[in-house]
Write an enzyme that holds these catalytic residues in place. Structure first.
Site, PDB file in Angstrom:
ATOM      1  N   HIS A 206      -9.062  -3.004  -3.912  1.00  0.00           N
ATOM      2  CA  HIS A 206      -9.918  -1.908  -4.402  1.00  0.00           C
ATOM      3  C   HIS A 206     -11.354  -2.334  -4.695  1.00  0.00           C
ATOM      4  CE1 HIS A 206      -5.905  -0.035  -5.400  1.00  0.00           C
ATOM      5  NE2 HIS A 206      -6.495   0.909  -4.707  1.00  0.00           N
ATOM      6  N   HIS A 306      -5.610   5.492   6.240  1.00  0.00           N
ATOM      7  CA  HIS A 306      -5.343   5.735   4.822  1.00  0.00           C
ATOM      8  C   HIS A 306      -4.805   7.161   4.713  1.00  0.00           C
ATOM      9  CE1 HIS A 306      -6.745   7.003   0.714  1.00  0.00           C
ATOM     10  NE2 HIS A 306      -6.236   5.824   0.411  1.00  0.00           N
TER      11      HIS A 306
HETATM   12 MG   LIG Z   1      -7.381   1.168  -0.744  1.00  0.00          MG
END
Ligand SMILES: [Mg+2]
Length: 385
Positions: A206, A306
């Site tokens: 992240h 994603h």
């Molecule tokens: Mg990610």
């Protein structure tokens, strides 16, 4: 055939799931989904409806590009305008597939494969011991998944341990201290042990590290043969990402917050990552993401989208995955939400044994169950009105 209305409905989920319905004068309709556009996307779609009433719904790419270019001062490069257009675009593909009696992948060029491999985003929190981790991983594997992803950054679940607070990395500084470096490696070590050699594991950071911390972590993780290390450094500096990628044999993946082909161009031209992960129901829709995958294919870079969408957005993404040679694996981010199977009229899990099998149902292939959807209606939003 002419467009007669474009309406939205929204439910709670990963933030907000926004459904877009396009109706026509022939009675044929299409429903799409977009994510991460928020209430701004709803307002933009309401505005765009007036521009698109009376238009031919089959001219999908032309409608998208015309709306994007004519609103370039309002966010035509990235963000909520693109996500709003994405929701409309996906609804138009569903509509066109239904009108012509073919699945969306047929309209996008046909299938390279019938089964789309899916990986499960798996909530292994920092601080868990091996037995706790094994329980989480076993649950995912019992469902038939052959690949999973974990979050290794300490803030992924708001985890802060008062007992070790004096060792924990600062929230804003990107430098990993020795304790944090070893904690991340220990987590990957336990998860890969629990999963076993045949299971592919990806690890998401992240964007929490600076370049030296990321390189040190990536090199230390090389023996674990991870599927990828995701966004080890902040994703907005492509040169920094490339430095990490060039310093390790561990595949580096990025791109969940980029929009359109334009957003991916520099990343690909500089070969700053080994794998890309566009969020299809957010960053430009089915046609655009197929083109992004084709651009990546020129560099032999795999396409691993994603995905935090409902079964409608997930299946829409799967249609794109079927039509490109370099598809790797598609995300599933719904292990801990309860309406994955009930929010569609088909009342089934579209994922079986870790794969989505595509059939010849016209359009996207599943329909929103509005009665169930209304139970999760996002506060303050309209329901297709
Ligand atoms: Mg990610």
């Amino acid at each position: 055939m002419k467009i007669t209305s474009i309406k939205t409905a929204a439910t709670t989920g990963h933030g907000m799931h926004l459904w877009v319905r396009v109706t026509t004068d022939t009675g044929v309709t299409g429903t799409g989904e977009c994510v991460h556009g928020g209430t701004q996307a709803i307002a933009i779609i309401q505005y765009l409806e007036s521009k698109l009433i009376g238009r031919d719904p089959f001219a999908v790419d032309a409608i998208f590009e015309e709306m994007r270019r004519s609103h370039v001062f309002d966010g035509g490069d990235a963000g909520a305008l693109i996500t709003a257009l994405t929701g409309i675009e996906i609804a138009l593909w569903d509509l066109k597939g239904k009108a012509l009696g073919v699945p969306v992948n047929e309209l996008l060029g046909g299938r390279f494969r019938d089964k789309i491999r899916v990986y499960a985003d798996c909530q292994v929190a920092p601080g868990m011991n091996f037995d706790e981790i094994k329980k989480v991983v076993d649950d995912v594997l019992h469902r038939g998944f052959t690949a999973l992803k974990i979050d290794v950054d300490i803030d992924a679940y708001g985890y802060r341990d008062s007992e070790v607070a004096h060792f924990e990395k600062d929230r804003f500084n990107y430098t990993a201290n020795q304790w944090e470096h070893e904690r991340m490696i220990a987590l990957v070590d336990m998860v890969t042990q629990a999963a076993g050699r045949d299971i592919d594991v990806a690890a998401d950071v992240h964007t929490k590290l600076d370049v030296p911390s990321a390189i040190r972590l990536a090199r230390a993780l090389e023996p674990y043969h991870l599927m990828w290390l995701e966004e080890p450094v902040p994703a907005e500096n492509i040169d920094a990402m490339r430095t990490v990628t060039q310093s390790t044999s561990l595949p580096i993946c990025s791109g969940e917050n980029l929009y359109l082909r334009h957003g991916f161009r520099e990343l690909l031209e500089k070969q700053a990552v080994n794998i890309i992960m566009p969020d299809i129901p957010k960053c430009g829709g089915l046609s655009e993401c197929r083109k992004i995958a084709n651009m990546a294919e020129l560099y032999y870079i795999p396409f691993a989208p994603h995905n935090v969408s409902s079964p409608i957005g997930t299946l829409a993404s799967a249609h794109v995955c079927a039509t490109v040679p370099n598809f790797l694996v598609l995300e599933y981010h719904w292990l801990h939400r309860d309406y994955w199977t009930t929010i569609i009229r088909e009342k089934k899990d579209i994922i079986k044994n870790g794969f989505i099998e595509l059939d010849d149902t016209p359009g996207i292939g599943v329909e929103l169950d509005e009665e169930v959807g209304r139970q999760y209606q996002y506060p303050g939003t309209n329901w297709f009105e």
